[in-house]
Write a protein that holds these residues in place. Structure first.
Motif, PDB file in Angstrom:
ATOM      1  N   CYS A  72      19.708  47.124 -30.318  1.00  0.00           N
ATOM      2  CA  CYS A  72      18.366  47.604 -30.656  1.00  0.00           C
ATOM      3  C   CYS A  72      18.147  47.409 -32.150  1.00  0.00           C
ATOM      4  O   CYS A  72      19.095  47.427 -32.927  1.00  0.00           O
ATOM      5  N   THR A 100      23.733  51.798 -26.742  1.00  0.00           N
ATOM      6  CA  THR A 100      23.078  50.740 -27.502  1.00  0.00           C
ATOM      7  C   THR A 100      23.336  50.942 -28.991  1.00  0.00           C
ATOM      8  O   THR A 100      23.625  52.062 -29.424  1.00  0.00           O
ATOM      9  N   GLY A 119      18.680  47.762 -21.197  1.00  0.00           N
ATOM     10  CA  GLY A 119      19.319  47.980 -22.485  1.00  0.00           C
ATOM     11  C   GLY A 119      19.212  49.409 -22.951  1.00  0.00           C
ATOM     12  O   GLY A 119      19.084  50.320 -22.152  1.00  0.00           O
ATOM     13  N   GLY A 120      19.226  49.482 -24.277  1.00  0.00           N
ATOM     14  CA  GLY A 120      19.097  48.463 -25.305  1.00  0.00           C
ATOM     15  C   GLY A 120      17.739  47.753 -25.273  1.00  0.00           C
ATOM     16  O   GLY A 120      16.794  48.194 -24.649  1.00  0.00           O
ATOM     17  N   THR A 121      17.699  46.662 -25.954  1.00  0.00           N
ATOM     18  CA  THR A 121      16.471  45.875 -26.059  1.00  0.00           C
ATOM     19  C   THR A 121      16.753  44.420 -25.679  1.00  0.00           C
ATOM     20  O   THR A 121      17.020  43.585 -26.554  1.00  0.00           O
ATOM     21  N   ARG A 145       9.831  55.258 -32.410  1.00  0.00           N
ATOM     22  CA  ARG A 145       9.643  53.949 -31.783  1.00  0.00           C
ATOM     23  C   ARG A 145       9.145  52.975 -32.848  1.00  0.00           C
ATOM     24  O   ARG A 145       8.424  53.370 -33.764  1.00  0.00           O
ATOM     25  N   TYR A 158      15.877  60.075 -29.744  1.00  0.00           N
ATOM     26  CA  TYR A 158      16.102  60.777 -28.472  1.00  0.00           C
ATOM     27  C   TYR A 158      17.060  60.022 -27.560  1.00  0.00           C
ATOM     28  O   TYR A 158      17.400  60.498 -26.477  1.00  0.00           O
ATOM     29  N   CYS A 159      17.487  58.833 -28.007  1.00  0.00           N
ATOM     30  CA  CYS A 159      18.178  57.909 -27.105  1.00  0.00           C
ATOM     31  C   CYS A 159      19.674  58.204 -26.998  1.00  0.00           C
ATOM     32  O   CYS A 159      20.353  58.341 -28.010  1.00  0.00           O
ATOM     33  N   HIS A 191      16.516  49.506 -33.947  1.00  0.00           N
ATOM     34  CA  HIS A 191      16.615  50.834 -34.548  1.00  0.00           C
ATOM     35  C   HIS A 191      17.013  51.797 -33.436  1.00  0.00           C
ATOM     36  O   HIS A 191      16.602  51.627 -32.298  1.00  0.00           O
ATOM     37  N   ARG A 192      17.824  52.766 -33.767  1.00  0.00           N
ATOM     38  CA  ARG A 192      18.253  53.742 -32.759  1.00  0.00           C
ATOM     39  C   ARG A 192      17.238  54.883 -32.721  1.00  0.00           C
ATOM     40  O   ARG A 192      17.137  55.655 -33.695  1.00  0.00           O
ATOM     41  N   CYS A 193      16.487  55.003 -31.649  1.00  0.00           N
ATOM     42  CA  CYS A 193      15.482  56.065 -31.547  1.00  0.00           C
ATOM     43  C   CYS A 193      16.177  57.423 -31.464  1.00  0.00           C
ATOM     44  O   CYS A 193      17.261  57.533 -30.874  1.00  0.00           O
ATOM     45  N   ASN A 250      10.841  45.779 -25.469  1.00  0.00           N
ATOM     46  CA  ASN A 250      10.208  46.671 -26.426  1.00  0.00           C
ATOM     47  C   ASN A 250       8.942  45.963 -26.908  1.00  0.00           C
ATOM     48  O   ASN A 250       9.021  44.844 -27.426  1.00  0.00           O
ATOM     49  N   PHE A 269      21.403  56.157 -24.707  1.00  0.00           N
ATOM     50  CA  PHE A 269      21.890  54.981 -23.985  1.00  0.00           C
ATOM     51  C   PHE A 269      22.998  54.311 -24.782  1.00  0.00           C
ATOM     52  O   PHE A 269      23.131  54.528 -25.993  1.00  0.00           O
TER      53      PHE A 269
HETATM   54  S1  SF4 Z   1      17.331  51.686 -25.870  1.00  0.00           S
HETATM   55 FE1  SF4 Z   1      15.154  52.128 -26.072  1.00  0.00          FE
HETATM   56  S2  SF4 Z   1      15.106  54.287 -26.601  1.00  0.00           S
HETATM   57 FE2  SF4 Z   1      17.197  53.610 -26.983  1.00  0.00          FE
HETATM   58  S3  SF4 Z   1      17.271  53.022 -29.143  1.00  0.00           S
HETATM   59 FE3  SF4 Z   1      16.777  51.182 -27.988  1.00  0.00          FE
HETATM   60  S4  SF4 Z   1      14.542  51.064 -27.978  1.00  0.00           S
HETATM   61 FE4  SF4 Z   1      15.095  53.170 -28.562  1.00  0.00          FE
END
Ligand code: SF4
Length: 396
Positions: A13, A24, A63-65, A135, A19-20, A15-17, A98, A22
Motif C-alpha cells: 500500500c 499489508t 490486498g493491500g492495493t 484514505r 483502521y487497517c 500508505h497504511r490507513c 484504490n 490487513f
Molecule cells: S489495505 Fe486498504 S485499508 Fe489497508 S492500508 Fe491498504 S488501502 Fe488502507
C-alpha cells in the motif's frame, strides 16, 4: 468436479490507513518484482502438486492495493495461472483497486490483461471521513475511476463503503449511499467499521481522541441501507453484500466470495493468504521478505500445501459442519438447506444442530422458509445480530 477459486494477495500500500489490520505494508514497493516472481512460483508449485489441471472459475487479486502492480505484471500472473490450471471460459477475474491509484490507461491495460471485475474502495464520499480514515483518495477519484472503467470495457464494478464511523451522522451516511448509488455499479459491499486491536485508530479511541463507534447508530445505518438499496433494485444476497440482476437475468453477486460462503475450495497464494482445499486449511507467512525466501527454497509441495505455509490444519468433520453453517447463514437470501447439508455430510442438519437451531428460532434470529420449509436463514433481526447467530455454531 467443483471448480476452484484462487485468491492472490498483494501486500503493498502507498500508505497504511489508521483502521487497517490487513496484512499489508507501506514503503515496500522495491520488493514488488521479487514478490511477483515468488507468487508465480507458488502458482506453478500448487498447479503441479495438484496432479491435474484443476478447473478454476474465479480469481481475486486482493490486498493491500493490487492496483499498485503494473497491468503487464498482472497479465504475467494470469498467464501463469492459465498454464498450470484449467481457467474456465467466463471466469470472474476481480481486482481490488484504490481509486487514488488508477488511471484510464492503466484500467484499459488491466481489461486487456484479462481482469473483468473491479472492486473500488470508495469508503465514503465525505472529505472529512476519508481524511479521518487516512484514505489517499477523494470522492472525485471514485467518479473518475468508475467512468474510466466503463470506457475501458468493465461491465462488472463494485464499491466498498464503510459505515459506523466516529462522528458520522445518519444523514451523512445517507449522502454517501446516494453518491454510491448514483455511480450505477453492479455491486456494493457495506462494512461496519470495527476498531481492530493494534491499529492506530484503536490507540486514538483508547486515548479519547476519537469516540468509539456507536453500535446502535451503526445498526440504524445498516437498516437504512437495507431499505434504500432494496428500493434501488439491489438484492442483498449476503450480510454485507448487495448485487443487481440485469435485464438479461445476469446476476452480479461476487462469484469469488460465494465460493467462501458456499464452503467450496479455494487456494490462497501470496504473503498471509489463506486457502481451503481437500479439507485442509492453509495460511501463508505474513512477512513479504520471509514469503519470498520460503518460495525461493522449494520447488515442489504436496497439494494443497505450499512451501510458504506458516500453518496448515486438517479440518475434522465436526468443524467442517460448524463452518458450513456459519458461512452458509451469511447468505441472507438462500440461507442453508436441509438437503444440501445431507448431500455434504450424510447427516440430518437437526440431528447435529437441533438445539442451536431451536434456540435461534425462539430468539427470532433464524426462520425456516421455502415451499417445503426446509431452508433456514437469518431474520431481519438475525442480520443485525449475525455474529451472535454464528457463534452458536462454534464448538466449545
Ligand atoms: S489495505 Fe486498504 S485499508 Fe489497508 S492500508 Fe491498504 S488501502 Fe488502507
Amino acid at each position: 468436479m467443483i471448480p476452484f477459486s484462487i485468491y492472490l494477495h498483494i501486500p503493498f500500500c502507498r500508505h497504511r490507513c489508521n483502521y487497517c489490520d490487513f496484512n499489508t505494508y507501506a514503503g515496500q514497493e522495491k520488493q514488488i518484482p521479487a514478490y511477483l516472481d515468488a507468487l508465480r512460483h507458488e502458482i506453478a508449485i500448487l498447479g503441479q502438486a495438484a496432479g491435474i489441471r484443476l478447473p478454476v472459475h474465479t480469481i481475486f487479486f486482493g490486498g493491500g492495493t493490487p492496483s499498485l502492480i503494473a497491468p503487464g505484471e498482472i497479465h504475467r500472473v494470469l498467464k501463469q495461472i492459465e498454464k498450470e490450471f484449467d481457467l474456465l471460459p467466463n471466469a470472474e477475474i476481480t481486482m481490488e483497486a484504490n481509486p487514488g491509484t488508477v488511471s484510464r490507461t492503466q484500467l484499459e491495460a488491466l481489461r486487456t490483461a484479462g481482469v473483468n471485475r473491479i472492486s473500488f474502495g470508495m469508503q465514503s464520499s465525505h472529505p472529512e471521513e476519508l481524511q479521518l480514515l487516512e484514505r489517499i483518495h477523494a470522492f472525485e477519484d471514485v467518479i473518475d475511476a468508475v467512468r474510466w472503467s466503463r470506457q475501458a470495457g468493465f461491465y462488472n464494478l463494485s464499491l466498498d463503503l464503510i459505515f459506523g464511523l466516529p462522528f458520522q451522522s445518519l444523514e451523512r451516511w445517507k449522502t454517501t449511499l446516494d453518491h454510491a448509488i448514483s455511480l450505477k455499479t453492479e455491486h456494493l459491499s457495506l462494512y461496519s467499521l470495527t476498531v481492530e486491536p493494534g491499529t492506530r485508530l484503536n490507540a486514538w479511541v483508547q486515548k479519547g481522541i476519537v469516540p468509539a463507534p456507536d453500535d446502535d447508530k451503526a445498526a440504524d445505518m445498516y437498516e437504512y441501507a437495507m431499505v434504500r438499496l432494496a428500493r434501488e433494485c439491489f438484492r442483498q444476497y449476503e450480510i454485507s453484500n448487495w448485487a443487481r440482476v440485469d435485464n438479461s437475468g445476469k446476476d452480479y453477486a461476487s462469484r469469488h466470495n460465494l465460493q467462501y460462503w458456499l464452503d467450496q475450495p479455494y487456494l490462497g497464494l501470496g504473503a498471509g493468504a489463506h486457502g481451503y482445499a481437500g479439507g485442509v486449511r492453509t495460511a501463508n507467512v505474513n512477512a513479504i521478505g520471509q514469503y519470498i525466501r520460503m518460495m525461493k527454497k522449494e520447488n515442489s509441495s504436496v497439494f494443497p500445501l505450499s512451501p510458504a505455509n506458516r500453518v496448515f490444519e486438517k479440518i475434522n468433520r465436526e468443524t467442517e459442519m460448524q463452518e458450513w453453517m456459519m458461512v452458509g447463514l451469511r447468505l441472507t437470501e438462500q440461507g442453508v438447506s436441509r438437503a444440501a447439508f445431507w448431500a455434504r455430510f450424510s447427516r440430518q442438519m437437526e440431528a447435529v444442530f437441533g438445539e442451536e437451531i431451536e434456540n435461534l428460532l425462539e430468539l427470532g434470529l433464524l426462520e425456516w422458509f421455502g415451499d417445503q420449509q426446509d431452508r433456514l436463514r437469518l431474520t431481519h433481526q438475525g442480520k443485525l445480530l449475525g455474529n451472535q447467530v454464528f457463534m452458536q455454531f462454534v464448538g466449545d
